[in-house]
Design an enzyme around this catalytic site. Structure first.
Site, PDB file in Angstrom:
ATOM      1  N   LYS A  18       7.797  30.988 -28.209  1.00  8.89           N
ATOM      2  CA  LYS A  18       6.634  30.824 -27.347  1.00  8.89           C
ATOM      3  C   LYS A  18       6.834  31.408 -25.960  1.00  8.89           C
ATOM      4  O   LYS A  18       7.862  31.203 -25.336  1.00  8.89           O
ATOM      5  CB  LYS A  18       6.267  29.355 -27.195  1.00  8.89           C
ATOM      6  CG  LYS A  18       4.871  29.247 -26.603  1.00  8.89           C
ATOM      7  CD  LYS A  18       4.590  28.186 -25.669  1.00  8.89           C
ATOM      8  CE  LYS A  18       3.512  28.631 -24.689  1.00  8.89           C
ATOM      9  NZ  LYS A  18       2.292  29.170 -25.284  1.00  8.89           N
ATOM     10  N   GLU A  43      -9.614  23.869 -18.738  1.00  7.83           N
ATOM     11  CA  GLU A  43      -8.951  25.047 -19.307  1.00  7.83           C
ATOM     12  C   GLU A  43      -9.798  25.760 -20.360  1.00  7.83           C
ATOM     13  O   GLU A  43      -9.546  26.910 -20.684  1.00  7.83           O
ATOM     14  CB  GLU A  43      -7.616  24.644 -19.951  1.00  7.83           C
ATOM     15  CG  GLU A  43      -6.568  24.262 -18.950  1.00  7.83           C
ATOM     16  CD  GLU A  43      -5.296  23.802 -19.638  1.00  7.83           C
ATOM     17  OE1 GLU A  43      -4.407  24.637 -19.856  1.00  7.83           O
ATOM     18  OE2 GLU A  43      -5.199  22.599 -19.962  1.00  7.83           O
ATOM     19  N   TYR A  50      -6.055  29.546 -27.406  1.00  5.43           N
ATOM     20  CA  TYR A  50      -5.747  28.635 -26.315  1.00  5.43           C
ATOM     21  C   TYR A  50      -5.638  27.194 -26.806  1.00  5.43           C
ATOM     22  O   TYR A  50      -6.396  26.745 -27.648  1.00  5.43           O
ATOM     23  CB  TYR A  50      -6.841  28.714 -25.236  1.00  5.43           C
ATOM     24  CG  TYR A  50      -6.319  28.334 -23.868  1.00  5.43           C
ATOM     25  CD1 TYR A  50      -5.876  29.293 -22.958  1.00  5.43           C
ATOM     26  CD2 TYR A  50      -6.221  27.000 -23.496  1.00  5.43           C
ATOM     27  CE1 TYR A  50      -5.367  28.946 -21.725  1.00  5.43           C
ATOM     28  CE2 TYR A  50      -5.719  26.633 -22.268  1.00  5.43           C
ATOM     29  CZ  TYR A  50      -5.297  27.609 -21.380  1.00  5.43           C
ATOM     30  OH  TYR A  50      -4.786  27.252 -20.164  1.00  5.43           O
TER      31      TYR A  50
HETATM   32  P1  AMP Z   1      -0.433  31.099 -24.262  1.00  2.36           P
HETATM   33  O1  AMP Z   1      -0.111  30.592 -22.887  1.00  2.36           O
HETATM   34  O2  AMP Z   1       0.412  32.251 -24.640  1.00  2.36           O
HETATM   35  O3  AMP Z   1      -0.480  30.022 -25.273  1.00  2.36           O
HETATM   36  O4  AMP Z   1      -1.901  31.705 -24.129  1.00  2.36           O
HETATM   37  C1  AMP Z   1      -3.058  31.053 -24.558  1.00  2.36           C
HETATM   38  C2  AMP Z   1      -3.986  32.028 -25.238  1.00  2.36           C
HETATM   39  O5  AMP Z   1      -4.423  33.031 -24.309  1.00  2.36           O
HETATM   40  C3  AMP Z   1      -3.356  32.806 -26.365  1.00  2.36           C
HETATM   41  O6  AMP Z   1      -3.372  32.090 -27.569  1.00  2.36           O
HETATM   42  C4  AMP Z   1      -4.212  34.035 -26.427  1.00  2.36           C
HETATM   43  O7  AMP Z   1      -5.436  33.804 -27.103  1.00  2.36           O
HETATM   44  C5  AMP Z   1      -4.516  34.290 -24.968  1.00  2.36           C
HETATM   45  N1  AMP Z   1      -3.530  35.205 -24.368  1.00  2.36           N
HETATM   46  C6  AMP Z   1      -2.307  34.883 -23.881  1.00  2.36           C
HETATM   47  N2  AMP Z   1      -1.679  35.957 -23.381  1.00  2.36           N
HETATM   48  C7  AMP Z   1      -2.522  37.000 -23.553  1.00  2.36           C
HETATM   49  C8  AMP Z   1      -2.455  38.392 -23.243  1.00  2.36           C
HETATM   50  N3  AMP Z   1      -1.408  38.921 -22.654  1.00  2.36           N
HETATM   51  N4  AMP Z   1      -3.520  39.154 -23.562  1.00  2.36           N
HETATM   52  C9  AMP Z   1      -4.595  38.636 -24.173  1.00  2.36           C
HETATM   53  N5  AMP Z   1      -4.707  37.334 -24.473  1.00  2.36           N
HETATM   54  C10 AMP Z   1      -3.702  36.513 -24.182  1.00  2.36           C
HETATM   55 MG    MG Z   2       1.840  33.305 -25.458  1.00  2.00          MG
END
Ligand code: AMP
Ligand code: MG
Length: 494
Positions: free
Chosen positions: A432, A371, A336
């Site tokens: 992304k 967040e 995150y």
């Molecule tokens: P993102 O919006 O894709 O940058 O999501 C932030 C973080 O949440 C990612 O780096 C993952 O660690 C976690 N994350 C995002 N999507 C998923 C998913 N579908 N399942 C598990 N973890 C997720």
């Molecule tokens: Mg993502």
């Protein structure tokens, strides 16, 4: 370091010995764990309240003589801190002891040395210090209660709900700061102490040096977050951010557990599977029905204590995921927050000036979005930690000149290159996708509102109204998510 920090959260009041009479019991915190009573009187001050503990063996409150410390969370630069104290052996003592030693030597300046995920309260004589980390990643709220003719006292809690419903309004300790209160003063004004600020200048490094620096700092940040060495859990989307964290965790622990969430509408299972097969992690896919995902909105508002519907759409799938992880409390690493210092959300922004400007704006406005709050997983008893918001990683990423963040038409170039050779080429090049998109959360919530008759141009507004109603019930009025009479996703909350 143990699997979980000694203290995960607290709600206490601190003041002159006679303040107990007026210290009302705190409301229940969302964070789950063991429970420890904070009850101490000495040197004219008394502490009362509760702490939620992750590691039962440590008492919540530490210190001696006229000093007491309550530390929630953990530190990530223990070796350097021990070095600053001139005693490398201190690396093995609990974080709270290390901090008290730093306080002895540096006073308030000690807070500028810490790289951690923490909220703390410390009393030194009549002086009370309330501090949170550089990102306020463990939120801290404070209310100074004044008594006409008497001594004031302070209520403090790691969740706003614990301080709601009293006459004295609470304030949040801003990211990268401490508030200092003189409890001997009948009408004290909290005095701020700045401990961190996001860099606004940019560093020029040869691209290969920037890549090496990112790799080194991220590696250190992941290592510092591995706890007792038990393979951690990584929430994995299969994007570059969480895949990088997974790869580095595997490099140190030999393996890791990974979990990916999907819904009936959408998932990123294939992208995650590519990384899992490459790294050999112990993997789990969790599919949630989008209707039950939306029911977790109440839990998300309860944990995050925010009303911004866009941010709630990022956090909801994660809360849903954490709530579906049964068994012993886990230490969870996430990817995150990488997008903020790297401008990843602005994946189609070509102009470097714009990229740097939105990044600066995001860094100036993150505080209060919550967040990174540990309560998001804490409602299910788990502890999360976020390597990209490690203080040193963040300082580096923010300060790199934008030409290595967007390069050769590639977003987050420096991070992608930093992981070359460690992850599959397809993962390195993957575009992304936000969690709210990849999990179908945004569309599920929109669809539910549409089905309930909300016109298209009012959907965002309806989401905001629904979030605000939940906030009122759960944070201000103190209801529990299981008690909300709700039909989430349709704007109906009473
Ligand atoms: P993102 O919006 O894709 O940058 O999501 C932030 C973080 O949440 C990612 O780096 C993952 O660690 C976690 N994350 C995002 N999507 C998923 C998913 N579908 N399942 C598990 N973890 C997720
Ligand atoms: Mg993502």
């Amino acid at each position: 370091m143990t699997p979980l920090p000694a203290v995960l959260g607290f709600a206490v009041s601190v003041g002159a010995d006679d303040h107990r009479l007026s210290a009302e019991p705190a409301r229940r915190l969302a964070v789950r764990g063991g429970s420890a009573t904070v009850d101490h009187a000495g040197h004219g001050l008394s502490w009362t309240g509760t702490a939620v503990t992750g590691t039962p063996r440590d008492p919540a409150l530490s210190g001696q003589d006229g000093r007491r410390l309550l530390l929630a969370g953990e530190l990530y630069n223990r070796e350097e801190l021990a070095l600053a104290l001139g005693d490398p052996a201190l690396v093995t003592v609990p974080d709270s002891h290390l901090l008290l030693r730093l306080w002895e030597r540096y006073g308030g300046a000690a807070l500028r040395l810490l790289n951690g995920r923490y909220a703390l309260l410390l009393t030194d004589g009549d002086r009370l210090v309330a501090a949170t980390d550089h990102a306020a990643s463990l939120p801290l709220h404070l209310a100074v209660v004044r008594h006409p003719g008497g001594r004031p006292f302070v209520r403090a809690a790691t969740e706003a709900k614990a301080l709601a419903g009293t006459d004295t309004p609470a304030r949040r300790v801003p990211a990268g700061s401490a508030l200092i209160v003189d409890l001997a003063d009948p009408d004290p004004r909290p005095v701020p102490l700045a401990t961190w600020t996001p860099p606004v200048s940019r560093r020029i490094l040869p691209p290969h040096a920037a890549v090496a620096a990112v790799r080194e700092q991220l590696d250190r940040a992941v290592r510092a977050r591995l706890g007792d060495g038990t393979p951690p859990t990584v929430v994995l989307s299969g994007g570059i951010d969480s895949s990088a964290v997974t790869a580095l965790a595997v490099a140190h622990c030999g393996t890791a557990r990974t979990i990916t969430l999907g819904t009936d509408l959408r998932d990123e299972f294939e992208a995650a599977r590519l990384v899992v097969d490459h790294l050999g992690t112990e993997h789990e896919e969790i599919t949630v029905d989008s209707a039950s995902l939306l029911r977790d909105l109440a839990w998300t508002v309860w944990a995050a204590e925010i009303t911004d519907p866009d941010v709630l759409e990022y956090l909801l799938p994660l809360v849903s995921l954490y709530r579906r992880l049964p068994g012993a409390p886990r230490r969870i690493l996430t990817g995150y927050g990488a997008d903020i210092p790297l401008g990843g959300m602005h994946r189609d922004t070509a102009a470097l000036e714009t990229l740097d400007q939105v990044l600066a704006a995001d860094m100036a406005t993150f505080d209060g979005l919550n967040e990174l709050a540990p309560a998001l997983s804490g409602v299910a008893g788990h502890w999360t930690t976020h390597p990209y918001w490690d203080r040193e990683v963040l300082d580096l990423l923010v300060s790199l000149e934008p030409g290595v963040k967007r390069r050769d038409g590639t977003d987050k170039w420096v991070l992608r290159r930093a992981m070359a050779g460690t992850l599959p080429e397809r993962t390195l090049g993957r575009r992304k996708l936000g969690i709210h998109e990849g999990s179908g959360t945004t569309s599920a919530w929109s669809r539910a509102l549409r089905d309930a008759g909300v016109p298209e141009d009012r959907i965002h507004q309806a989401k905001a109204a629904e979030a605000a109603a939940l906030y009122r019930r759960l944070v201000v009025e103190g209801a529990h998510p299981d008690d909300t009479d709700q039909d989430t996703g349709t704007g109906e909350h009473r």
